[in-house]
Scaffold this active site. Structure first.
Site, PDB file in Angstrom:
ATOM      1  N   TYR A  54     -73.566 -24.381  35.101  1.00  0.00           N
ATOM      2  CA  TYR A  54     -73.726 -23.045  34.676  1.00  0.00           C
ATOM      3  C   TYR A  54     -73.305 -21.936  35.947  1.00  0.00           C
ATOM      4  O   TYR A  54     -73.466 -22.064  36.859  1.00  0.00           O
ATOM      5  CB  TYR A  54     -75.146 -22.902  34.303  1.00  0.00           C
ATOM      6  CG  TYR A  54     -75.298 -23.840  33.034  1.00  0.00           C
ATOM      7  CD1 TYR A  54     -74.695 -24.264  32.204  1.00  0.00           C
ATOM      8  CD2 TYR A  54     -76.975 -23.825  32.704  1.00  0.00           C
ATOM      9  CE1 TYR A  54     -74.898 -25.041  31.220  1.00  0.00           C
ATOM     10  CE2 TYR A  54     -77.087 -24.692  31.616  1.00  0.00           C
ATOM     11  CZ  TYR A  54     -76.350 -25.247  30.815  1.00  0.00           C
ATOM     12  OH  TYR A  54     -76.855 -25.919  29.778  1.00  0.00           O
ATOM     13  N   SER A 159     -78.255 -36.012  28.028  1.00  0.00           N
ATOM     14  CA  SER A 159     -77.901 -34.704  26.946  1.00  0.00           C
ATOM     15  C   SER A 159     -76.503 -35.123  26.573  1.00  0.00           C
ATOM     16  O   SER A 159     -75.533 -35.836  27.169  1.00  0.00           O
ATOM     17  CB  SER A 159     -77.517 -33.428  28.064  1.00  0.00           C
ATOM     18  OG  SER A 159     -77.199 -32.290  27.265  1.00  0.00           O
ATOM     19  N   GLY A 215     -73.956 -21.203  19.193  1.00  0.00           N
ATOM     20  CA  GLY A 215     -73.052 -20.399  19.802  1.00  0.00           C
ATOM     21  C   GLY A 215     -72.421 -19.201  19.501  1.00  0.00           C
ATOM     22  O   GLY A 215     -71.436 -18.596  19.663  1.00  0.00           O
ATOM     23  N   THR A 262     -80.532 -15.678  26.405  1.00  0.00           N
ATOM     24  CA  THR A 262     -80.064 -14.453  26.068  1.00  0.00           C
ATOM     25  C   THR A 262     -80.377 -13.837  27.532  1.00  0.00           C
ATOM     26  O   THR A 262     -81.165 -14.208  28.104  1.00  0.00           O
ATOM     27  CB  THR A 262     -80.554 -13.915  25.118  1.00  0.00           C
ATOM     28  OG1 THR A 262     -80.218 -12.328  25.020  1.00  0.00           O
ATOM     29  CG2 THR A 262     -82.211 -13.911  24.939  1.00  0.00           C
ATOM     30  N   ASN A 263     -79.364 -12.812  27.775  1.00  0.00           N
ATOM     31  CA  ASN A 263     -79.584 -11.938  28.822  1.00  0.00           C
ATOM     32  C   ASN A 263     -80.435 -10.554  28.592  1.00  0.00           C
ATOM     33  O   ASN A 263     -80.624  -9.805  29.411  1.00  0.00           O
ATOM     34  CB  ASN A 263     -78.424 -11.636  29.774  1.00  0.00           C
ATOM     35  CG  ASN A 263     -77.927 -12.903  30.794  1.00  0.00           C
ATOM     36  OD1 ASN A 263     -78.752 -13.655  31.308  1.00  0.00           O
ATOM     37  ND2 ASN A 263     -76.801 -13.071  30.602  1.00  0.00           N
TER      38      ASN A 263
END
Length: 297
Positions: A54, A159, A215, A262-263
């Protein structure tokens, strides 16, 4: 917020905060990241989802900065991280091609790097990020068992694995795999129909669900029909489209654990609203029907 038990070995919050975009924020300061974590904790969201890749292999260090600035924070959260993807970006920008590496050397080095980047002595849950077609399951299994035995990793999972990927790896391990993080949303319903989720449900393995809002497609033209339906349901219950989409996943008896990222601090503070939305059986199938574009057989 309710908690979910994974094989009786680890507990997670019912909703997980995903940090895949944390390094993309205009403000990556420790104070701002800490504010995001505190907003999660205020709602009972204690589980944080990371991955070495990431932020071009930089997101874990952003989290680490916040944990260093507020030392007591680490003991209040569970950290999930992932490894095995090697992409020609960041620290691997000299690689010719994107590939997966589940060798013992790579897994061990990845965990050491993650621990250093996040400034912690252990990871609560390590996931193999993608199935590796070249995996030597005996080597990989021994490496994961060894990481757990060392105390650097408390639990392991996978995953994006399919049934055969899971059973192959588990066959060479002593410690159990406790979850599989898969893509699932109101616009990605195949796992409910192709046997992936029923297989995990049968074994009491709660799946984690990445990209639970598809997404962003839910808010594009592609998701227009579905969005109208969710808006109608939200209006009836006093929620919003996001809350209904997540509540649909939460309603399934397999115990899915959505990973929401989310930011935006305001949106973070509202993540728990999904737990207040009730999705009955008819509504659940109404959403499934809209996703499939046809009635169930």
């Amino acid at each position: 917020m309710d908690r979910v038990s994974l094989s009786g070995l680890m507990e997670m919050s019912r909703i997980v905060y995903g940090m895949w975009r944390v390094a993309d924020d205009a403000d990556t300061s420790p104070a701002h990241v800490q504010a995001k974590l505190e907003a999660c904790l205020d709602q009972g969201i204690t589980t944080i989802d990371q991955a070495d890749i990431y932020g071009d292999y930089g997101a874990e260090a952003v989290l680490g900065g916040a944990l260093k600035a507020a030392p007591g924070l680490r003991d209040r959260i569970e950290i999930v991280t992932k490894c095995d993807i090697v992409a020609p970006i960041g620290k691997y920008n000299d690689r010719r091609v994107k590939y997966y590496d589940t060798s013992a050397a790579h897994l061990t080095a990845s965990v050491e790097a993650s621990l250093a980047n996040m400034g912690t002595d252990y990871v609560d849950l390590l996931l193999i990020h993608r199935p590796d077609p070249m995996m030597d399951h005996h080597e990989t299994g021994r490496a994961l068992d060894g990481l757990v035995a060392s105390g650097k990793v408390r639990h392991v999972g996978v995953s994006n694995f399919r049934l055969n990927d899971w059973t192959l790896l588990q066959s060479a391990m002593t410690v159990p795999l406790i979850t599989n993080q898969i893509e699932a949303s109101v616009l990605c319903v195949d796992p409910f129909l192709n046997g992936e989720i029923p297989w995990m449900q049968e074994r009491g393995i709660p799946p984690m669900a990445w990209s639970p809002l598809a997404g962003g497609r839910l808010f594009s033209d592609d998701g227009k029909t579905m969005r109208r339906l969710l808006e109608r349901i939200a209006k009836d219950q006093g929620g919003d489209v996001t809350a209904v989409a997540i509540a649909w996943l939460l309603a399934h008896p397999a115990g899915l654990i959505p990973v929401l990222g989310t930011n935006n601090l305001g949106r973070i503070r509202g993540l728990a609203r999904a737990t207040e939305i009730e999705i009955d059986r008819q509504t659940w199938f109404e959403i499934l029907t809209a996703a499939m574009g046809r009635d169930v057989p």
